[in-house]
Design a protein around this motif. Structure first.
Motif: not given
Length: 518
Positions: A358-387
């Motif tokens: 559901g996220v076009d990362v390459a497009k979103a990176i140049i469209e993000l407004k101030t205060g927005e970000a693409l976020v991917s954090l490690l889950q409890p099992d150690g795997s990264p969550a989808p962006v």
């Protein structure tokens, strides 16, 4: 669940996506390091400040390198009269943070120069020849000579505490170069001179303030306040930007000290300490392979000590791949793709996130407004969550610097008080080598001259020579006047006096000899 300070016991709330999905940094994975990236003005500092204050509320000490001088506001509560209030209040409402309110955080101010906070010092010995050679930008030969100085100082029990000690030790190995050659190899005076010039340059950049005693106790970065909140240590690093090598070497030294001082804990329930390094590219720019290898090693291993390291930079490609691969928690603000380098960064950032249909990362990176970000954090099992495209929560503390008066008050109330403010200068290599040189000079002066040889006299000074010349000139003039008068009185002034030629020759010969010897 929340604790007595109002912090989430399981993790730190970062923000929420457009569909209300909450993004949280799990405490058990917070020591797996992270990256906060984005162009100037996209909200990196606000994101960093919000995460740091929540670590503090959860009882995790924090270290912040305040490069731009605007992170000191974390020590004071925000205000409804601030320019950012309306925007922050609206953002908190959008992401469903109903309990958002202003709050301060306990803070300790530090400064390598000792101007805006407690001075941070280490000894030359603790820094070691490897990091010091990097700081002085020495080549391999010069680094070898520096290592000889450290080795000899250790062997002869000479403490290397400050730059005076190191300078004296370099002079010692230069004077004893022939003696040391059989044990340590050639120690050229040219290499010693190059190191001495590098030390002079380091002094001119304020580096001499960093070396000395009392040396920093690294555990003073891991204090809690009376409410159980982690102390936020804020390093005034704005002036250090003029000395990027000193800044980078200092950061690496701190991580190395922590690695050596802390026991292995694996993955604790929450980190023991979290570092935020702003302007991370300064740590890696023009760094030789040996230093990059050291950074990679320390970042990789310090995780097991319960320490999290977060790099903040404008461009994610500023961080080498060997280090970036260890940064599991990522917050990517907008990148303005105006240059080929920026376009490369967009592509690199897009490839590092776990894909989300559901996220076009390459497009979103140049469209993000101030205060927005693409976020991917490690889950409890150690795997990264989808962006996820995420609206970042606002901080509770003041955005922007505190006043000098506020800083002075907070410094006066600091829990480390006068522990570091007064320098200590105990006997070390400089004092011992100076005493040794004085003793040798005194012994040489007191020794009797060898039999049959005149006592040695000091060569005449320029002043002595000038006086001697002046005396001779004056004496010659007086002598000539005396000769003329004596001649006239003995032989008279007539040319025809009997025997005048012979007598005149005798007088001139005798008096001439006297004059020349005056």
């Amino acid at each position: 669940m929340v604790d007595q300070n109002g912090a989430d016991q399981d993790g730190i709330f970062i923000g929420a996506s457009a569909d209300g999905r909450r993004q949280s940094l799990v405490f058990q994975r917070a020591n797996r390091h992270g990256l906060i990236a984005g162009a100037t003005g996209t909200g990196k500092t606000v994101t960093l400040q919000g995460i740091a204050e929540d670590f503090s509320r959860a009882g995790v000490p924090v270290f912040l390198a305040d490069v731009k001088g605007d992170l000191s506001g974390i020590a004071m509560a925000g205000s409804p009269t601030a320019k950012t209030h309306d925007a922050f209040a609206q953002r908190a409402k959008e992401i469903g943070e109903a309990d958002w309110s202003y709050a301060d955080n306990p803070a300790i101010f530090w400064d390598l120069l000792g101007e805006q906070g407690h001075p941070i010092r280490t000894t030359v010995s603790e820094m070691g020849p490897l990091l010091l050679a990097q700081l002085l930008d020495l080549n391999e030969v010069q680094e070898g000579v520096l290592t000889v100085a450290f080795t000899l100082a250790d062997k002869e029990g000479l403490l290397l505490l400050d730059l005076d000690d190191l300078g004296a030790m370099l002079g010692e190995i230069s004077a004893r170069a022939d003696e040391l050659a059989t044990t340590y190899g050639n120690v050229s005076k040219a290499s010693v001179g190059a190191i001495q010039r590098a030390l002079l340059q380091l002094r001119s950049q304020g580096g001499e303030h960093f070396f000395g005693e009392p040396a920093l106790d690294i555990h003073d970065f891991m204090l809690l306040d009376e409410k159980g909140r982690g102390q936020v240590s804020i390093l005034a690093a704005d002036k250090l930007m003029a000395s990027p090598k000193l800044y980078a070497t200092f950061l690496l030294w701190m991580l190395s000290e922590l690695f050596e001082a802390l026991p292995e804990v694996g993955d604790p329930d929450k980190p023991r300490l979290v570092f935020f390094f702003d302007e991370a590219h300064l740590l890696f720019d023009a760094a030789p392979p040996s230093l990059l290898q050291k950074v990679e090693q320390v970042v990789r291993l310090i995780r097991s000590k319960g320490v999290g390291v977060y790099f903040i930079t404008q461009n994610p490609i500023d961080v080498p791949d060997t280090v970036a691969g260890q940064l599991g928690n990522r917050v990517q603000h907008a990148i303005r793709a105006f240059t080929p380098k920026d376009q490369k960064a967009v592509k690199a950032a897009a490839e590092t996130f776990r894909a989300n249909p559901g996220v076009d990362v390459a497009k979103a990176i140049i469209e993000l407004k101030t205060g927005e970000a693409l976020v991917s954090l490690l889950q409890p099992d150690g795997s990264p969550a989808p962006v996820e495209r995420t609206l970042i929560k606002p901080p509770r503390s003041r955005v922007g610097p505190i006043t000098p008066a506020e800083r002075a008050t907070l410094r006066a109330l600091s829990p480390v008080g006068g522990k570091y403010d007064t320098p200590v200068n105990r006997e070390s290599a400089y004092e011992k080598l100076a005493a040794k040189a004085q003793a040798s000079a005194a012994a040489a002066q007191a020794a009797p001259a060898p039999a049959g040889r005149a006592p040695a006299t000091a060569p005449p000074s320029v002043w002595d020579k000038a006086l001697t010349s002046a005396t001779r000139a004056a004496s010659s003039s007086i002598g000539r006047q005396i000769a003329n008068q004596v001649g006239k009185q003995i032989f008279g002034s007539g040319r025809g006096a009997s025997g005048g030629g012979l007598a005149g020759s005798l007088v001139r010969g005798v008096l001439g000899s006297l004059i020349r010897n005056i």
